[in-house]
Design an enzyme around this catalytic site. Structure first.
Site, PDB file in Angstrom:
ATOM      1  N   ASP A   1       0.720  -1.539  -0.176  1.00 42.08           N
ATOM      2  CA  ASP A   1       0.054   0.140   0.477  1.00 42.08           C
ATOM      3  C   ASP A   1       1.124   1.364   0.475  1.00 42.08           C
ATOM      4  O   ASP A   1       2.178   0.984   0.881  1.00 42.08           O
ATOM      5  CB  ASP A   1      -1.280  -0.090   1.299  1.00 42.08           C
TER       6      ASP A   1
ATOM      7  N   GLU B   1      -0.471  -2.158   5.013  1.00 41.95           N
ATOM      8  CA  GLU B   1      -0.184  -1.548   6.214  1.00 41.95           C
ATOM      9  C   GLU B   1      -0.483  -1.113   7.163  1.00 41.95           C
ATOM     10  O   GLU B   1       0.223  -1.077   8.423  1.00 41.95           O
ATOM     11  CB  GLU B   1       1.240  -2.360   5.851  1.00 41.95           C
TER      12      GLU B   1
HETATM   13 ZN   LIG Z   1       4.991   3.654   6.489  1.00 47.53          ZN
HETATM   14 ZN   LIG Z   2       6.315   0.567   5.411  1.00 47.25          ZN
END
Ligand SMILES: [Zn+2]
Ligand SMILES: [Zn+2]
Length: 390
Positions: free
Chosen positions: A79, A137
């Site tokens: 991401d 994440e």
């Molecule tokens: Zn990061």
């Molecule tokens: Zn990262």
């Protein structure tokens, strides 16, 4: 041992092309549809068994070695962040307000390169490699979504590995730390409720702005007075919201921020004191405090034996590298949700290049790195996998 540096170098045009493509078209957490499509396409091209839509936009692929053996999970995040890019790079983001400013474009490219290299060596593998390309994440719960979708079942991994490009350190540096490596993260909201009124008549109000200021100051005492100075903790207020007019005392003020700790016992002390201080100081100022503490991620704690193995492989493959066993960061990582159940190792690959000005920190609008770190990351990850499954 296979010459994975040589192979990763040979594949580096592929790796760089992928990284730059992901960089041009970044996608926020749980929206990595294009990225996941490329990941799945390249993994299927290798003939791997691929599952898509795991944890919304995650991709999982398994590579069976010629011989049976343990299952090793390797995880890469995909991401981007809601940041307007300012690098001016020719491969800069084409999407306004979205940028790969943490290096996850590089991680995804490394993951596909590792898959390609290991696939070519599957006859030498005793066991299974489970490739995990994770969405979201950056605080949105991608790891938990994948766990909920069964990423740790069928087959259940025996060990897990992940890495992060690390711009705090230059290319040629590698960080592998046994035990705690990244901190646990909790987020807080404190709503301080007073009684609003005219700015010229504070004695007729209960001013939540002044109470908020006192709470912020008092919270600084947790780290300095309650935590053993040989331990680590962070309490940061990042936001204070309240009031709109220059002559109106508002009814409420809201504080937000983050708490970082490594050890459960320190985390417990910090959270307890946080609640007591926020409520107690607000009360002393005549206000009420509604304290909401939300856990975000546990600490990343590396399995000492696996960390030692990664360290040995790194030393063997990169004899010239500056390998640190002491790198710890108050940053957090949701890889810890996988590592809670599966012993794992999360390591860092130095990626900054001061001479070329590629050294802005992670999450900075000018973040960029030396792409040779992609070769280092791919070669080290592939070498560790082979060492483990040989
Ligand atoms: Zn990061
Ligand atoms: Zn990262």
């Amino acid at each position: 041992m296979v010459d994975f540096i040589g192979e990763a170098r040979e594949l580096s045009p592929y790796t760089r092309e992928l990284r730059r493509d992901f960089h041009r078209y970044p996608e926020l957490g749980f929206q990595e549809v294009r990225t996941a499509g490329i990941v799945a396409r390249d993994l299927m091209e290798l003939g791997l068994e691929v599952s898509t839509g795991v944890g919304k936009t995650g991709v999982v692929a398994t590579l069976e070695g010629a011989q049976p053996g343990p299952v090793l999970l390797v995880r890469f995040d995909m991401d981007a962040l809601p940041i307007q890019e300012e690098t001016g790079a020719e491969y800069a983001s084409q999407t306004p307000g979205v940028m790969h400013a943490c290096g996850h474009d590089g991680h995804t490219a490394i993951g596909l390169t590792v898959a390609r290299m290991l696939d070519a060596h599957k006859s030498e593998l005793g066991g299974t490699v489970k490739f995990v390309f994770q969405p979201a994440e950056e605080g949105l719960g991608g790891a938990q979504a994948m766990v909920a979708d069964g990423v740790l079942d069928n087959p259940k991994p025996d060990r897990c590995l992940s890495l992060h490009l690390w711009n705090d350190k230059p290319l040629g540096w590698i960080g592998v730390t046994a035990g705690p490596a990244m901190s646990a993260s909790d987020r807080f909201t404190v709503r301080i409720v007073g009684r609003g009124g005219h700015g010229a008549s504070p004695y007729l109000t209960i001013d939540p702005v002044v109470a908020g200021a006192q709470v912020i100051s008092a919270l600084q005492n947790i780290v300095s007075r309650n935590v053993n100075p040989l331990e680590s903790a962070v309490v940061t207020v990042t936001s204070m919201i309240g009031g709109e007019a220059f002559n109106v005392i508002p009814e409420t003020v809201e504080l937000r921020g983050t708490i970082r700790t490594f050890k459960p016992e320190i985390r417990k002390i910090v959270l307890e004191r946080f609640d007591q201080i926020a409520s107690g100081v607000a009360n002393a100022m005549g206000c009420q405090a509604e304290v909401d503490l939300q856990p975000v991620t546990p600490a990343v704690v590396n399995d000492p034996k696996l960390a030692q193995q990664v360290y040995q492989v790194a030393k063997e493959v990169f004899p010239e590298a500056d390998i640190s066993t002491q790198e710890r960061t108050m940053g957090s990582e949701d890889m810890s949700f996988l590592m809670e159940d599966i012993p794992g190792c999360y390591f860092f690959i130095g990626s900054a290049d001061h001479e070329r000005g590629l050294d802005a920190g992670h999450h900075h609008p000018k973040f960029d790195f030396n792409e040779d770190a992609l070769v280092t990351g791919a070669a080290l990850m592939a070498s560790v996998v082979v060492d483990f499954l040989e």
